[in-house]
Design a protein around this motif. Structure first.
Motif, short mmCIF file in Angstrom:
data_model
loop_
_atom_site.label_atom_id
_atom_site.label_comp_id
_atom_site.label_asym_id
_atom_site.label_seq_id
_atom_site.Cartn_x
_atom_site.Cartn_y
_atom_site.Cartn_z
N TRP A 124 0.82 -1.21 0.00
CA TRP A 124 0.00 0.00 0.00
C TRP A 124 0.85 1.26 0.00
CZ3 TRP A 124 -5.17 -0.38 -0.73
CH2 TRP A 124 -5.77 -1.63 -0.50
N GLU A 158 -5.52 4.41 2.56
CA GLU A 158 -6.22 3.66 1.51
C GLU A 158 -6.51 2.23 1.94
OE1 GLU A 158 -5.85 2.77 -3.30
OE2 GLU A 158 -4.25 3.85 -2.26
N ASP A 209 -10.19 0.34 2.09
CA ASP A 209 -10.44 -0.95 1.44
C ASP A 209 -10.87 -2.01 2.46
OD1 ASP A 209 -10.17 -2.36 -1.24
OD2 ASP A 209 -8.98 -3.70 0.03
N ARG A 228 -14.52 -1.89 2.86
CA ARG A 228 -15.19 -2.54 1.73
C ARG A 228 -15.22 -4.05 1.89
NH1 ARG A 228 -13.59 -5.36 -2.35
NH2 ARG A 228 -11.37 -5.00 -1.89
N ARG A 229 -14.07 -4.63 2.28
CA ARG A 229 -14.00 -6.08 2.41
C ARG A 229 -14.83 -6.59 3.58
NH1 ARG A 229 -7.82 -7.28 2.45
NH2 ARG A 229 -7.53 -5.02 2.49
N SER A 254 0.28 -0.83 -4.78
CA SER A 254 -0.77 -1.70 -5.33
C SER A 254 -0.24 -3.04 -5.81
CB SER A 254 -1.59 -1.03 -6.45
OG SER A 254 -0.90 -1.03 -7.69
#
Length: 321
Positions: free
Chosen positions: A6, A86, A90, A93-94, A316
């Protein structure tokens, strides 16, 4: 185990200026030499197959933060650089999509600002249902995190965070088991001490070793780190400088070189090396050049060893081990 990167820069976050993007686009158009592309897939193939990584992409500018997937249930996070913001988004979201645990195990290399600056922006720290466990070799880890959120420096006090937050000081040289993963740490040569971390599960070994200075003449250091790196599947290593920089202008700055990383990994029988903690003043082209130089050096100095696979980390990147 899966490793997500990340944040891969050292010292401070960086972002490309407008002219840098313009130069990348100009170079790509010139390399395309007037050709047209049938569709988006063909254009992407040109970028990925005919341009270097630095020409067609960017290594990114967030400071150190990685994620390790492989624990039984919790998130495993290595350092709290600016890439942590970030990662936190995420994670939400997961959790929503996959029902993931809201437990976050952090493993800290050290407490310099570029490695903790993301924590005040880590969304799960404000989640009252989250449980954050911060593992460190430093007894003053909590003091460092509280200090950066004092009113003179940051508008949100540490005590305003709503997650349950624990601090655990782990002893170097011992094997600790955290959520099904064997964990070890080892002190490194860096201001206020940094720690390398080793993670083992299901026969796979990951070593995370950033912010460490290795000197060509230090045989004791060489032997100690070859033992710690021994036969690791992946070593993520501080390669902030070239060898020339590390022994001249930037000697005693607390960082190492691509050459020393290869030497240690060769001596330890490591399978894969990830170049990491990129110098913030280095352009994407500079990092491309360092990567190419490292691959050439490894080949020339391999002798009768099994080839060491080398990758250059970028924000990423995902690596399966």
């Amino acid at each position: 185990m899966l490793v997500r990167f990340w944040g891969t820069r050292g010292s401070l976050p960086v972002a490309p200026r407008a002219r840098v993007i313009e130069d990348k686009l100009t170079n790509a158009l010139m390399r395309a030499s007037g050709r047209s592309f049938a569709d988006e897939a063909a254009a992407r193939a040109f970028i990925n197959d005919e341009l270097s990584f630095g020409e067609g992409h960017t290594y990114g500018g967030a400071t150190t933060c990685l994620e390790l997937e492989g624990a039984d249930d919790s998130f495993f996070i290595l350092d709290m650089g600016s890439g942590l913001r970030e990662l936190g988004n995420d994670a939400f979201r997961r959790i929503a999509q996959q029902g993931r645990s809201r437990t976050y195990n952090f493993f800290m290399s050290h407490l310099h600002w570029d490695h903790i600056m993301g924590f005040p922006f880590f969304g799960p720290a404000f989640d009252p249902g989250a449980h954050i466990i911060i593992h460190s070799g430093h007894a003053d880890c909590e003091a460092a995190l509280r200090r950066q959120q004092e009113e003179i420096s940051f508008p949100v006090a540490f005590d305003w965070l709503r997650a349950k937050i624990e601090f655990k000081v782990l002893t170097p040289g011992e094997t600790h088991v955290v959520d099904g993963v064997e964990v070890e740490l080892m002190p490194q040569d860096h201001s206020h001490v940094s720690y390398a971390w080793k993670f083992r599960k299901d026969g796979k070994t990951l070593v995370f070793s950033t912010d460490a200075e290795h000197r060509m003449e230090d045989i004791e250091d060489k032997e100690a780190f070859e033992t710690f790196f021994d036969k690791a599947d992946l070593v993520i290593c501080d390669t902030m400088y070239s060898l020339a920089e590390s022994i001249t202008l930037k000697a005693d700055w607390g960082h190492s070189s691509n050459v020393m990383a290869v030497n240690l990994c060769h001596g330890a029988g490591v399978k894969k090396l990830a170049l990491f903690h990129h110098e913030p003043t280095s352009s994407d082209a500079d990092i491309d050049n360092l990567f190419d130089e490292t691959v050439r050096y490894e080949a020339l100095n391999r002798k009768d060893r099994t080839p060491l696979e080398i990758v250059c980390s970028y924000d990423s990147l995902e690596l399966e081990i």
